[in-house]
Scaffold this motif. Structure first.
Motif, PDB file in Angstrom:
ATOM      1  N   LEU A  83       0.764  -1.240   0.044  1.00 25.72           N
ATOM      2  CA  LEU A  83       0.090  -0.017   0.017  1.00 25.72           C
ATOM      3  C   LEU A  83       0.925   1.241  -0.042  1.00 25.72           C
ATOM      4  O   LEU A  83       0.474   2.270  -0.868  1.00 25.72           O
ATOM      5  CB  LEU A  83      -0.957  -0.050   1.315  1.00 25.72           C
ATOM      6  N   GLY A  84       2.060   1.163   0.680  1.00 24.71           N
ATOM      7  CA  GLY A  84       2.955   2.279   0.809  1.00 24.71           C
ATOM      8  C   GLY A  84       3.461   2.813  -0.864  1.00 24.71           C
ATOM      9  O   GLY A  84       3.518   3.744  -1.127  1.00 24.71           O
ATOM     10  N   GLY A  85       3.538   1.651  -1.428  1.00 26.73           N
ATOM     11  CA  GLY A  85       4.226   1.688  -2.630  1.00 26.73           C
ATOM     12  C   GLY A  85       3.152   2.419  -3.906  1.00 26.73           C
ATOM     13  O   GLY A  85       3.227   3.137  -4.667  1.00 26.73           O
ATOM     14  N   ILE A  86       1.944   1.798  -3.567  1.00 25.60           N
ATOM     15  CA  ILE A  86       0.850   2.380  -4.141  1.00 25.60           C
ATOM     16  C   ILE A  86       0.383   3.935  -4.038  1.00 25.60           C
ATOM     17  O   ILE A  86       0.353   4.711  -4.969  1.00 25.60           O
ATOM     18  CB  ILE A  86      -0.456   1.495  -3.853  1.00 25.60           C
ATOM     19  N   LEU A  87       0.651   4.474  -2.889  1.00 26.04           N
ATOM     20  CA  LEU A  87       0.571   5.700  -2.328  1.00 26.04           C
ATOM     21  C   LEU A  87       1.554   6.520  -2.741  1.00 26.04           C
ATOM     22  O   LEU A  87       1.077   7.770  -3.302  1.00 26.04           O
ATOM     23  CB  LEU A  87       0.874   5.436  -0.716  1.00 26.04           C
ATOM     24  N   LEU A  88       2.871   6.183  -3.215  1.00 31.16           N
ATOM     25  CA  LEU A  88       3.921   6.727  -3.549  1.00 31.16           C
ATOM     26  C   LEU A  88       4.033   6.757  -5.266  1.00 31.16           C
ATOM     27  O   LEU A  88       4.456   7.734  -5.902  1.00 31.16           O
ATOM     28  CB  LEU A  88       5.314   6.167  -3.283  1.00 31.16           C
ATOM     29  N   GLY A  89       3.002   5.756  -5.881  1.00 28.75           N
ATOM     30  CA  GLY A  89       3.349   5.368  -7.063  1.00 28.75           C
ATOM     31  C   GLY A  89       2.383   6.304  -7.955  1.00 28.75           C
ATOM     32  O   GLY A  89       1.628   7.161  -7.706  1.00 28.75           O
ATOM     33  N   PRO A  90       1.980   6.044  -9.337  1.00 27.38           N
ATOM     34  CA  PRO A  90       1.234   6.414 -10.308  1.00 27.38           C
ATOM     35  C   PRO A  90      -0.191   6.292  -9.863  1.00 27.38           C
ATOM     36  O   PRO A  90      -0.936   7.326 -10.346  1.00 27.38           O
ATOM     37  CB  PRO A  90       1.438   6.042 -11.564  1.00 27.38           C
ATOM     38  N   THR A  91      -0.431   5.427  -9.133  1.00 28.08           N
ATOM     39  CA  THR A  91      -1.863   5.282  -8.431  1.00 28.08           C
ATOM     40  C   THR A  91      -2.578   6.448  -7.800  1.00 28.08           C
ATOM     41  O   THR A  91      -3.494   7.186  -8.176  1.00 28.08           O
ATOM     42  CB  THR A  91      -2.171   4.024  -7.840  1.00 28.08           C
ATOM     43  N   LEU A  92      -1.764   6.990  -6.985  1.00 26.76           N
ATOM     44  CA  LEU A  92      -2.175   7.942  -6.078  1.00 26.76           C
ATOM     45  C   LEU A  92      -1.287   9.552  -6.148  1.00 26.76           C
ATOM     46  O   LEU A  92      -1.811  10.273  -6.419  1.00 26.76           O
ATOM     47  CB  LEU A  92      -2.318   7.722  -4.591  1.00 26.76           C
ATOM     48  N   LEU A  93      -0.054   9.245  -5.698  1.00 22.05           N
ATOM     49  CA  LEU A  93       0.704  10.374  -5.803  1.00 22.05           C
ATOM     50  C   LEU A  93       0.717  11.009  -7.218  1.00 22.05           C
ATOM     51  O   LEU A  93       0.724  12.308  -7.440  1.00 22.05           O
ATOM     52  CB  LEU A  93       1.998  10.123  -5.000  1.00 22.05           C
ATOM     53  N   GLY A  94       1.050   9.794  -8.136  1.00 20.44           N
ATOM     54  CA  GLY A  94       1.285  10.250  -9.498  1.00 20.44           C
ATOM     55  C   GLY A  94      -0.055  10.974 -10.214  1.00 20.44           C
ATOM     56  O   GLY A  94       0.027  11.849 -11.017  1.00 20.44           O
TER      57      GLY A  94
ATOM     58  N   PHE B  45      -2.492  12.504  -8.210  1.00 16.04           N
ATOM     59  CA  PHE B  45      -2.925  13.788  -7.628  1.00 16.04           C
ATOM     60  C   PHE B  45      -1.995  15.016  -7.306  1.00 16.04           C
ATOM     61  O   PHE B  45      -2.470  15.932  -7.174  1.00 16.04           O
ATOM     62  CB  PHE B  45      -3.835  13.582  -6.196  1.00 16.04           C
ATOM     63  N   ALA B  46      -0.723  14.376  -7.423  1.00 16.51           N
ATOM     64  CA  ALA B  46       0.305  15.539  -7.409  1.00 16.51           C
ATOM     65  C   ALA B  46       1.633  14.942  -8.365  1.00 16.51           C
ATOM     66  O   ALA B  46       2.656  14.655  -7.868  1.00 16.51           O
ATOM     67  CB  ALA B  46       0.983  15.237  -5.958  1.00 16.51           C
ATOM     68  N   PRO B  47       1.140  14.999  -9.709  1.00 21.61           N
ATOM     69  CA  PRO B  47       2.274  14.705 -10.529  1.00 21.61           C
ATOM     70  C   PRO B  47       3.464  15.244 -10.509  1.00 21.61           C
ATOM     71  O   PRO B  47       4.611  14.679 -10.804  1.00 21.61           O
ATOM     72  CB  PRO B  47       1.591  14.982 -11.960  1.00 21.61           C
ATOM     73  N   GLN B  48       3.682  16.415 -10.134  1.00 21.40           N
ATOM     74  CA  GLN B  48       4.930  17.308 -10.061  1.00 21.40           C
ATOM     75  C   GLN B  48       5.838  16.742  -8.982  1.00 21.40           C
ATOM     76  O   GLN B  48       6.808  16.823  -9.047  1.00 21.40           O
ATOM     77  CB  GLN B  48       4.510  18.823  -9.775  1.00 21.40           C
ATOM     78  N   ALA B  49       5.083  16.480  -7.881  1.00 24.84           N
ATOM     79  CA  ALA B  49       5.672  15.852  -6.681  1.00 24.84           C
ATOM     80  C   ALA B  49       6.214  14.571  -6.878  1.00 24.84           C
ATOM     81  O   ALA B  49       7.335  14.129  -6.554  1.00 24.84           O
ATOM     82  CB  ALA B  49       4.910  15.944  -5.457  1.00 24.84           C
ATOM     83  N   HIS B  50       5.468  13.937  -7.741  1.00 26.39           N
ATOM     84  CA  HIS B  50       5.959  12.478  -8.191  1.00 26.39           C
ATOM     85  C   HIS B  50       7.201  12.527  -9.130  1.00 26.39           C
ATOM     86  O   HIS B  50       7.909  11.628  -8.685  1.00 26.39           O
ATOM     87  CB  HIS B  50       4.607  11.622  -8.894  1.00 26.39           C
ATOM     88  N   ALA B  51       7.057  13.586  -9.874  1.00 27.17           N
ATOM     89  CA  ALA B  51       8.259  13.582 -11.021  1.00 27.17           C
ATOM     90  C   ALA B  51       9.297  14.272 -10.309  1.00 27.17           C
ATOM     91  O   ALA B  51      10.409  13.649 -10.646  1.00 27.17           O
ATOM     92  CB  ALA B  51       7.527  14.551 -12.061  1.00 27.17           C
ATOM     93  N   LEU B  52       9.346  14.915  -9.444  1.00 24.56           N
ATOM     94  CA  LEU B  52      10.335  15.284  -8.354  1.00 24.56           C
ATOM     95  C   LEU B  52      11.170  14.229  -7.580  1.00 24.56           C
ATOM     96  O   LEU B  52      12.244  14.185  -7.796  1.00 24.56           O
ATOM     97  CB  LEU B  52       9.953  16.401  -7.611  1.00 24.56           C
TER      98      LEU B  52
ATOM     99  N   VAL C 204       7.028  -2.626  -5.882  1.00 20.51           N
ATOM    100  CA  VAL C 204       5.756  -3.215  -6.559  1.00 20.51           C
ATOM    101  C   VAL C 204       4.864  -2.201  -6.810  1.00 20.51           C
ATOM    102  O   VAL C 204       4.144  -2.049  -7.810  1.00 20.51           O
ATOM    103  CB  VAL C 204       5.525  -4.576  -5.962  1.00 20.51           C
ATOM    104  N   GLY C 205       4.442  -1.627  -5.624  1.00 19.43           N
ATOM    105  CA  GLY C 205       3.393  -0.631  -5.617  1.00 19.43           C
ATOM    106  C   GLY C 205       3.733   0.571  -6.772  1.00 19.43           C
ATOM    107  O   GLY C 205       2.774   1.235  -7.052  1.00 19.43           O
ATOM    108  N   LEU C 206       4.968   0.709  -6.671  1.00 18.46           N
ATOM    109  CA  LEU C 206       5.361   2.034  -7.586  1.00 18.46           C
ATOM    110  C   LEU C 206       5.075   1.661  -9.050  1.00 18.46           C
ATOM    111  O   LEU C 206       4.956   2.215  -9.919  1.00 18.46           O
ATOM    112  CB  LEU C 206       6.857   2.262  -7.167  1.00 18.46           C
ATOM    113  N   LYS C 207       5.404   0.186  -9.195  1.00 17.95           N
ATOM    114  CA  LYS C 207       5.191  -0.147 -10.684  1.00 17.95           C
ATOM    115  C   LYS C 207       3.723  -0.038 -11.145  1.00 17.95           C
ATOM    116  O   LYS C 207       3.455   0.058 -12.348  1.00 17.95           O
ATOM    117  CB  LYS C 207       5.791  -1.507 -10.830  1.00 17.95           C
TER     118      LYS C 207
END
Length: 413
Positions: A40-51, A53-60, A307-310
């Motif tokens: 779930l932590g990876g999903i939180l950091l990955g494209p599902t949530l952070l990517g 709702f906050a694409p700039q933060a994810h890209a940074l 895995v969550g990030l992928k």
């Protein structure tokens, strides 16, 4: 790598470990395995949530930098080897000798039924899986994936329910071990067929190569290296030397597996199985105490966050496919395992408890799906469906098992 790239890599590792610790702690407080929180932590950091709702933060935080991505991927691959070695250590074949009939039938039902149902699901409903270049291999992979359980998750679940030393617990553990060894062997065979230059190889030759490699690693580890460790006095006086020796074996086994056209994690898993059969409990415990803490608390959290990030659950979530995979996975394991245990002599409730216990997938299933995605055997849709199935079966197995064994405890306190 430049200093800036190194900083990005270190920030990513630190962030992934921090999120894994926080979400893993939360999952444990809720009575669930830490791996679910890490995922779930990876999903939180990955494209599902952070990517999303906050694409700039994810890209940074996770820029498209090839050098950084390659370095992180190399670290994760090393971590995967040691995690699979730790999983192999959980395979204790002594359980098989205690209740051979019920374990043989449970292993057969818990492995064959989901294998056949998984294969049939791909063969009968090809449109569900999209365009596939090797539908035969995909069908075999899905069958193998559904036949595998998650030994670390099952062991923790049985400990929590105080079933680990009962006939139910021994049956579940031994049957899961047998299913995992067969399932990973099938997967190794699939990977061999996917290797460059192996596409037209003879199936019998490929099977003989996989079985021969497994026999070689298990035989050398069991009959040559274990006696060496017992007689080498300096390993007892120098624990760090034993750790270095085992790490070298894991890496060398991975090299041998890759050279044979099999994924390196199969070699690491086999080394773990070989050393999990140690006749000296003290030596076996020393190996567990050295390898497992670092493998399960550093490498594993990093891997499952990755895995969550992928996985892009927002863009690649296919509801019908996820539902089909989940239902067939549960039906195959619970039905097959329960039927085998019942034919083996357990009562109806005990047999159902065995089937439910075998149904937990979790960490090992996710490793399998990740390797298949990396080898391009499956696409992101199928990957997300398998991860969701692993997550859901782990989530429901513990509570269901608790409900099933409660009346048994009242009858046999």
């Amino acid at each position: 790598m430049s200093p800036t790239q190194l900083q990005i890599l270190f920030v990513q590792i630190g962030l992934m470990l921090s999120v894994a610790w926080g979400m893993g702690y939360l999952a444990r407080r809720l009575g669930q395995p830490a791996v679910l929180g890490e995922l779930l932590g990876g999903i939180l950091l990955g494209p599902t949530l952070l990517g999303a709702f906050a694409p700039q933060a994810h890209a940074l935080l996770f820029p498209l930098d090839k050098a950084v991505a390659t370095s992180l991927d190399a670290l994760l691959k090393v971590g995967m080897l040691f995690f699979m070695f730790a999983a192999g250590l959980e395979v204790n074949l002594v359980h098989v000798r205690r209740h051979p009939r019920v374990i043989a039938l449970t292993s057969l039902g818990g492995g064959a039924v989901p294998l056949v149902l998984g294969y049939a699901m791909v063969a009968l409903f090809p449109g569900l899986w999209g365009q596939q270049s090797r539908p035969d291999l995909l069908a075999l992979f899905i069958g193998a994936a559904l036949s595998i359980s998650a030994l670390p998750v099952i062991a923790r679940m049985l400990m929590d329910t105080r079933l680990i030393d009962t006939q139910i617990g021994a049956t579940v553990m031994a049957s899961a071990m047998a299913n995992d060894v067969i399932g990973w062997s099938l997967f190794a065979l699939i990977l061999h067929d996917l290797s460059p230059g192996q596409a037209d190889s003879n199936l019998a030759v490929a099977l003989a190569l996989v079985l021969g490699f497994a026999a070689l690693v298990l035989g050398v580890g069991r009959w040559l290296l274990q006696p060496l460790l017992h007689q080498a006095r300096y390993f007892k006086d120098w624990p760090g030397g034993l750790l270095t020796f085992l790490a070298a074996l894991v890496v060398l086994a991975a090299v041998g597996a890759e050279h044979a056209g099999i994924h390196g994690i199969f070699g690491a898993f086999l080394v773990g199985v070989a050393f999990g059969q140690d006749r000296e409990p003290d030596q076996d415990q020393r190996i567990h105490d050295m390898i497992q803490p670092f493998a399960l608390n550093f490498f594993a959290p990093l891997y499952f966050v990755s895995v969550g990030l992928k996985a892009d659950f927002s863009g690649q979530f296919d509801g019908p496919l996820v539902l089909w995979v989940f239902l067939v996975a549960c039906l195959g394991k619970i039905l097959g395992g329960s039927l085998g245990a019942r034919l083996g002599g357990l009562s109806g409730r005990e047999a159902l408890a065995v089937g439910v216990g075998l149904n937990a997938r979790g960490a090992v299933e996710i490793v399998l799906a990740s390797v298949a995605l990396e080898q391009r055997l499956i696409d992101q849709r199928i990957f997300v469906a398998l991860v969701a199935m692993a997550f859901a079966t782990t989530l429901i197995s513990g509570p269901l098992l608790q409900r099933l064994v409660a009346p048994l405890r009242r009858t046999n306190p």
